[in-house]
Design an enzyme around this catalytic site. Structure first.
Site, PDB file in Angstrom:
ATOM      1  CG  HIS A 279      -0.485   0.037   2.528  1.00  0.00           C
ATOM      2  ND1 HIS A 279      -0.159   1.213   3.176  1.00  0.00           N
ATOM      3  CD2 HIS A 279      -0.223  -0.949   3.421  1.00  0.00           C
ATOM      4  CE1 HIS A 279       0.257   0.945   4.395  1.00  0.00           C
ATOM      5  NE2 HIS A 279       0.246  -0.355   4.569  1.00  0.00           N
ATOM      6  CG  ASP A 291       2.607   0.228   7.860  1.00  0.00           C
ATOM      7  OD1 ASP A 291       2.193  -0.382   6.864  1.00  0.00           O
ATOM      8  OD2 ASP A 291       1.882   0.526   8.826  1.00  0.00           O
ATOM      9  CD  GLU A 325      -3.347  -1.467   5.442  1.00  0.00           C
ATOM     10  OE1 GLU A 325      -3.554  -2.413   6.210  1.00  0.00           O
ATOM     11  OE2 GLU A 325      -2.731  -0.438   5.786  1.00  0.00           O
ATOM     12  CD  GLU A 326      -1.481   2.121   7.567  1.00  0.00           C
ATOM     13  OE1 GLU A 326      -2.268   1.620   8.384  1.00  0.00           O
ATOM     14  OE2 GLU A 326      -0.281   1.814   7.519  1.00  0.00           O
ATOM     15  CG  ASP A 353       1.032  -3.829   4.961  1.00  0.00           C
ATOM     16  OD1 ASP A 353       1.863  -2.979   5.366  1.00  0.00           O
ATOM     17  OD2 ASP A 353      -0.185  -3.750   5.203  1.00  0.00           O
ATOM     18  CG  HIS A 423       0.350   2.444  12.527  1.00  0.00           C
ATOM     19  ND1 HIS A 423      -0.879   1.923  12.909  1.00  0.00           N
ATOM     20  CD2 HIS A 423       0.585   1.960  11.282  1.00  0.00           C
ATOM     21  CE1 HIS A 423      -1.355   1.165  11.937  1.00  0.00           C
ATOM     22  NE2 HIS A 423      -0.476   1.171  10.939  1.00  0.00           N
TER      23      HIS A 423
END
Length: 455
Positions: A279, A291, A325-326, A353, A423
Site C-alpha cells: 500500500h 509501513d 489501506e491505513e 506489508d 504507525h
C-alpha cells in the site's frame, strides 16, 4: 516391460532434476541481481526523503502516485495506468498536547488516532478511568465512566514469538475502544500504543465509532508506552488525578486518489493474472518507510527483475500499489470490485506489508493441495535462509480478492522489531537496512516465478 518401466522412472527423474536445477539458477539470478544491481532502496529513498509521509488525500500521497507511475513506465512494462479510487481524507491538524495536571505538569507523548474527531478548542480536563479491555469497561457502571477519559492499558503480550499475534491480541482496544467508551458517557479515550518496547513514541492507527452518530464521536488518542506506565502509576496512587489533552484533527470527506498499476502481459495465459503489491499510503507521523514504502518498492522490483533477466511469464504479472489501506482499505476494495466487474481471472496475489526486515518466508491462504505444491519448493529457498511456508493471513489489500478464488500470500519478514516502528514517528528511512530490503524483493520475485511456472 520391467525394463521400460525403469527407463520411464529414469526419464522422469532426469526431467524433474533438470527443472530443479533450472529453478535454482533462476532464483540465484533474482538474488544476485537484487543485491548487486537493485533499485528498491533508491526508490524507497525517494519516497521517504523526497516525498515523505503519504497520508491518504494529502499532497504527499498525490506525489507518490505520480512518482511511482513514472518509475513503472520507465521499466518498459506492457501497460501502466492509474485506477481511480475515492478515499477518506482525515487531517491531523496542529500537534497534540497532553499532560498530567500538577504543580509541575508532566507531559504525556500523545497522538490522535486516525479518524478521531477533535477535542474542544480549549482541550479537555478530566479524571481517568483505567481498564485493560473493552469487556472490563463494559462491566463498569456508567456513572463510573461518565465525564471521564477512559484509558485502555492492555500491553502487547511479550512472550508471544509471533508479534502479529501479540498485536492482534490487543488492537481491538484501539479500533473499538472509543465506541465502547462513548456509549458509557466518556469524554475521551487514551490507548496504550501497540508497541512491545518502552519508549516515548505514540503509535497512531485507525479508530472506529461503529454506527454512533457524529455528535457522539469522542476524541481518541494513543499515548506512548512510557506515558502509559507513568499514567497508570499516578492514577493508582491518586484516582482523582486530572489529565489535560488537546487535539485538532478533522475529517474532510472523500477525495479522488488512485491505485498505481503496471503489468507484464502473459506469454501463454494472459487472461490469468498474478498480483504483487503493497500500500502506497502511510500515516503522517514518520515517512512510512517500513509501513508500507518497503512493500511498494519490493513489489516494483519484482517486475523490474523479470524485465532485467528477460524472464517472460506465462501469466500476466501485475504490480498494484494500493491507496488507503491505513484508513479504510479503499484501494483494495476498489481493485477487487473492478476485477469482478471485468470478469478478470486472478490466479495468485502476494502482498508485502510487514516491514522491510530480513525475509523469513510466506504465509498462505490456500487449500491443502496448493500448499503441498508450494511447500515442495522449500529446498530451493534453503540457501537464502527462507524457511517459513505456513497457512495464515496474507495481506489486507489483497484480502478482498479471496472471493475471486485466488491463492493469497503474504511476505513474512522477521517481525521482532516491526512494532517498534509501526504507525510511529520513527518509521523513517534510517530504520531501513538496504540488504534486508533487497533480500525481501528477491524472495518475492522467486515465489512469483515459481507460482507462474508451476500453476
Amino acid at each position: 516391460m520391467k525394463y521400460m518401466f525403469t527407463l520411464l522412472l529414469l526419464f522422469s527423474f532426469l526431467v524433474n532434476n533438470a527443472q530443479t536445477n533450472s529453478d535454482e539458477v533462476i532464483l540465484k539470478q533474482f538474488y544476485s541481481t537484487s543485491l548487486l544491481d537493485g533499485k528498491s532502496y533508491n526508490w524507497l529513498d525517494h519516497l521517504s526523503n523526497r516525498i515523505g509521509s503519504r497520508l491518504t488525500g494529502s499532497i504527499g500521497a498525490e506525489m507518490a502516485v505520480e512518482y511511482t507511475k513514472k518509475e513503472l513506465e520507465a521499466l518498459g512494462l506492457d501497460r501502466v495506468w492509474l485506477q481511480p479510487v475515492l478515499v477518506k481524507k482525515w487531517v491531523r491538524g496542529a500537534k497534540e498536547v497532553a499532560y498530567i495536571k500538577s504543580d509541575i505538569n508532566t507531559n504525556l507523548p500523545l497522538c490522535a488516532l486516525g479518524g478521531s474527531g477533535p477535542t474542544p478548542p480549549s482541550g479537555i480536563i478530566a479524571q481517568v478511568v483505567e481498564v485493560h479491555s473493552i469487556e472490563e469497561l463494559n462491566a463498569l457502571d456508567d456513572a463510573v465512566v461518565k465525564g471521564k477519559i477512559v484509558f485502555f492499558n492492555r500491553p502487547m503480550q511479550a512472550d508471544l514469538i509471533q508479534t502479529f499475534e501479540a498485536y492482534g491480541g490487543c488492537v481491538d482496544q484501539r479500533v473499538h475502544g472509543a465506541e465502547a467508551a462513548a456509549k458509557k458517557g466518556a469524554v475521551g479515550v487514551f490507548v496504550r500504543s501497540m508497541n512491545l518496547r518502552l519508549d516515548d513514541y505514540p503509535h497512531t492507527g485507525t479508530v472506529s465509532y461503529g454506527d454512533l452518530p457524529l455528535n457522539k464521536h469522542i476524541p481518541a488518542a494513543a499515548i506512548s508506552t512510557n506515558a502509559a506506565e507513568i499514567l497508570s502509576s499516578i492514577i493508582a496512587l491518586t484516582p482523582e488525578q486530572e489529565v489535560y489533552f488537546k487535539q485538532s484533527c478533522s475529517y474532510k470527506g472523500e477525495v479522488q486518489s488512485y491505485n498505481v498499476i503496471g503489468e507484464i502481459t502473459g506469454s501463454e495465459k494472459p487472461e490469468e493474472i498474478m498480483v504483487v503489491g503493497g500500500h502506497l499510503d502511510s500515516w503522517d507521523l514518520g515517512d512510512g518507510s517500513h509501513d508500507d514504502g518497503a512493500g511498494c518498492v519490493q513489489s516494483m522490483e519484482v517486475l523490474r527483475l523479470f524485465k532485467k533477466l528477460e524472464y517472460k511469464p506465462k501469466h500476466t504479472i501485475r504490480v498494484v500499489l494500493f491507496m488507503n489501506e491505513e484508513n479504510g482499505l479503499d484501494g483494495g476494495l476498489k481493485y477487487a470490485k473492478d476485477a469482478e466487474a471485468k470478469n478478470e481471472k486472478h490466479l495468485f496475489a502476494l502482498e508485502s506489508d510487514a516491514g522491510g526486515f530480513t525475509p523469513r518466508g510466506f504465509a498462505f491462504d490456500c487449500n491443502d493441495e496448493q500448499l503441498e505444491i508450494i511447500q515442495s519448493w522449500r529446498e530451493l529457498f534453503k540457501p537464502y535462509l527462507i524457511h517459513y511456508f505456513e497457512k495464515g493471513g496474507s495481506g489486507a489489500d489483497i484480502g478482498p480478492l479471496k472471493a475471486v478464488g485466488v491463492i493469497l500470500a503474504g511476505l513474512r519478514p522477521d517481525s521482532q522489531r516491526y512494532f517498534d516502528y509501526h504507525h510511529a514517528e520513527n518509521d523513517t528511512f534510517d530504520a531501513i537496512n538496504k540488504r534486508e530490503l533487497e533480500l525481501g524483493a528477491a524472495t518475492m520475485a522467486s515465489l512469483m516465478y515459481l507460482i507462474d511456472a508451476n500453476f
